[in-house]
Design a protein around this motif. Structure first.
Motif, short mmCIF file in Angstrom:
data_model
loop_
_atom_site.label_atom_id
_atom_site.label_comp_id
_atom_site.label_asym_id
_atom_site.label_seq_id
_atom_site.Cartn_x
_atom_site.Cartn_y
_atom_site.Cartn_z
N ARG A 68 0.61 -1.41 -0.03
CA ARG A 68 0.05 -0.24 -0.06
C ARG A 68 0.95 0.99 0.05
N TYR A 105 5.45 0.97 17.38
CA TYR A 105 4.27 1.36 16.58
C TYR A 105 5.17 1.43 15.02
N ARG A 153 -15.91 13.73 4.59
CA ARG A 153 -14.92 13.05 4.61
C ARG A 153 -14.17 13.39 3.19
N LYS A 164 -2.56 7.01 1.67
CA LYS A 164 -1.98 7.18 2.70
C LYS A 164 -1.21 8.82 2.96
N TYR A 169 -4.30 14.03 6.54
CA TYR A 169 -4.27 14.42 8.14
C TYR A 169 -5.64 14.89 8.62
N GLU A 198 -16.47 7.09 7.52
CA GLU A 198 -15.16 5.95 8.69
C GLU A 198 -14.83 6.99 9.48
N GLY A 201 -9.58 8.58 12.03
CA GLY A 201 -8.03 7.30 11.90
C GLY A 201 -8.31 6.06 12.08
N GLU A 202 -9.72 5.42 11.61
CA GLU A 202 -9.74 4.35 11.71
C GLU A 202 -11.32 3.74 10.16
N ASN A 203 -11.28 2.43 10.41
CA ASN A 203 -12.53 1.93 9.37
C ASN A 203 -13.99 1.34 10.71
N GLY A 224 -8.40 0.33 4.23
CA GLY A 224 -7.85 0.12 5.54
C GLY A 224 -7.20 -1.73 5.46
N ILE A 225 -6.26 -1.92 6.40
CA ILE A 225 -5.98 -3.43 6.32
C ILE A 225 -6.05 -3.92 7.24
N THR A 226 -6.65 -3.25 8.72
CA THR A 226 -7.14 -4.35 9.57
C THR A 226 -8.90 -4.08 9.31
N THR A 262 -4.91 0.04 13.01
CA THR A 262 -3.41 -0.99 12.71
C THR A 262 -3.25 0.02 14.68
N ALA A 263 -3.41 0.95 14.88
CA ALA A 263 -3.46 1.57 15.90
C ALA A 263 -4.59 1.51 16.77
C1 LIG Z 1 -3.23 8.73 12.93
C2 LIG Z 1 -3.41 7.44 11.88
C3 LIG Z 1 -3.29 6.44 11.91
C4 LIG Z 1 -2.85 5.17 10.89
N1 LIG Z 1 -4.75 5.37 10.81
C5 LIG Z 1 -5.28 4.19 9.96
C6 LIG Z 1 -6.35 4.48 8.85
C7 LIG Z 1 -7.52 3.43 8.61
C8 LIG Z 1 -7.43 2.04 8.95
O1 LIG Z 1 -6.38 1.68 8.19
P1 LIG Z 1 -5.43 0.63 9.05
O2 LIG Z 1 -6.07 -1.20 9.12
O3 LIG Z 1 -4.77 -0.38 7.25
O4 LIG Z 1 -4.43 0.24 9.74
C9 LIG Z 1 -8.67 4.03 8.53
N2 LIG Z 1 -9.10 5.10 7.85
C10 LIG Z 1 -8.22 6.02 8.35
C11 LIG Z 1 -8.25 7.56 8.25
C12 LIG Z 1 -6.80 5.36 9.07
O5 LIG Z 1 -5.68 6.58 8.98
C13 LIG Z 1 -2.79 3.82 12.28
O6 LIG Z 1 -2.07 3.51 11.86
O7 LIG Z 1 -4.08 2.84 12.09
#
Ligand SMILES: CCC[C@H](NCc1c(COP(=O)(O)O)cnc(C)c1O)C(=O)O
Length: 312
Positions: A68, A105, A153, A164, A169, A198, A201-203, A224-226, A262-263
């Motif tokens: 990615r 991290y 968004r 990304k 951001y 979303e 910073g998350e889905n 998102g990978i998560t 991820t976070a």
């Molecule tokens: C502050 C940004 C932190 C970053 N946010 C990840 C993130 C995700 C989830 O993506 P993934 O599952 O691939 O992590 C979804 N959406 C946004 C806007 C994000 O920033 C993270 O490391 O989780």
């Protein structure tokens, strides 16, 4: 360790910069660095988890993150300068050099490092770096409150949402400020069509009558990978997962809601805009998915060993 605020406790001894391990105190940039002024960098957020049962550290889905990372760079006409395999090897080398024996991290970044005001970045110098920081919970795993904020968004017709990119951001920053000033923990952003996109910073996933729903990738979200991991492992648990447009009111009437990232890992959302979700506690399905997710990322589920890069 739960941080009250997701702060960076401290960087570690070394940072990887353009192929070299340098002391973190020397990892500085000039004040005219392009990316500092224009957000012209692409980055990843990756976690590595310490498994105390077998005394090893595992990077979770490193290859997917670096693929990615390269996609983001291509979209932005930025040249990373290192292959996916080279970046994975660099991550292993850095974690070993920092002698990491805890959850961390990992922040890879390729940024336009040229000192110029020129906006056409295609031939400007870039720098690729990988940073590691000790990292606990980003959000309260016992459940958080979220606000549907007034900032929308950014739409993928306005900005490459699959990439990304640091600059995007700002959309997340103004959203989370809007949520926090109102006493909430996180923001939920709608897209310009009024559907749920979303978190900052998350889905996001909702559960209704035992079925998991999450917005489709074309609804102005980061793929998102998560999110992908949770879709996969939820099906292992015999759950049905459907990608569909979600309206604001469907958030309120959901049986359960959770964020993934991820976070954020898998974080239950127990209140949205003052509406109690379910019984106001983390839902049983969210807790089951979170528990399974934590087993997978710590290397306790052999079926998903291919997602893990061992460090020692
Ligand atoms: C502050 C940004 C932190 C970053 N946010 C990840 C993130 C995700 C989830 O993506 P993934 O599952 O691939 O992590 C979804 N959406 C946004 C806007 C994000 O920033 C993270 O490391 O989780």
């Amino acid at each position: 360790m739960l941080n009250k605020e997701p702060i960076v406790q401290h960087l570690m001894k070394y940072v990887w910069v353009n192929g070299k391990l340098i002391p973190e105190k020397e990892a500085t940039i000039p004040i005219l660095t392009h990316a500092l002024h224009y957000g012209t960098s692409i980055f990843e957020g990756i976690r590595a988890y310490w498994n105390s049962d077998n005394n090893n550290l595992y990077v979770f889905r490193a290859r997917d993150h670096y693929v990615r990372f390269h996609d983001s760079a291509k979209i932005m006409s930025i040249k990373v300068g290192y292959s996916v395999d080279e970046l994975i090897d660099a991550t292993v080398e850095l974690l070993r050099a920092n002698d990491v024996h805890e959850d961390v991290y990992i922040r890879p970044i390729t940024f336009v490092s040229a000192s110029t005001v020129n906006l056409d970045i295609r031939n400007l110098d870039v720098t690729t770096a990988i940073i590691t920081v000790p990292f606990g919970h980003y959000l309260e795993p016992k459940g958080i409150k979220a606000k549907v904020v007034s900032w929308l968004r950014v739409h993928n017709s306005m900005f490459p949402m699959k990439a990304k990119v640091s600059g995007i951001y700002v959309n997340s920053v103004i959203a989370i400020i809007d949520a926090k000033v109102s006493g909430f923990d996180e923001a939920i952003l709608l897209n310009r069509d009024g559907y749920v996109a979303e978190g900052s910073g998350e889905n996001i996933f909702i559960i209704k009558d035992g079925i998991l729903y999450t917005p489709p990738v074309y609804d102005s979200i980061l793929e998102g990978i998560t999110r992908d991991t949770v879709i996969t492992i939820a099906r292992d648990l015999g759950l049905t997962v459907t990608e569909k447009r979600i309206t604001r009111e469907e958030l309120y009437t959901a049986d359960e809601v959770f964020f993934t990232g991820t976070a954020a890992e898998v974080t239950p959302v127990v209140n949205i805009d003052g509406r109690v979700i379910g019984n106001g506690e983390p839902g049983p399905i969210a807790l089951k998915v979170r528990s399974y997710y934590m087993d997978v990322v710590h290397g306790r589920v052999s079926k998903y060993k291919n997602w893990l890069t061992p460090i020692y």
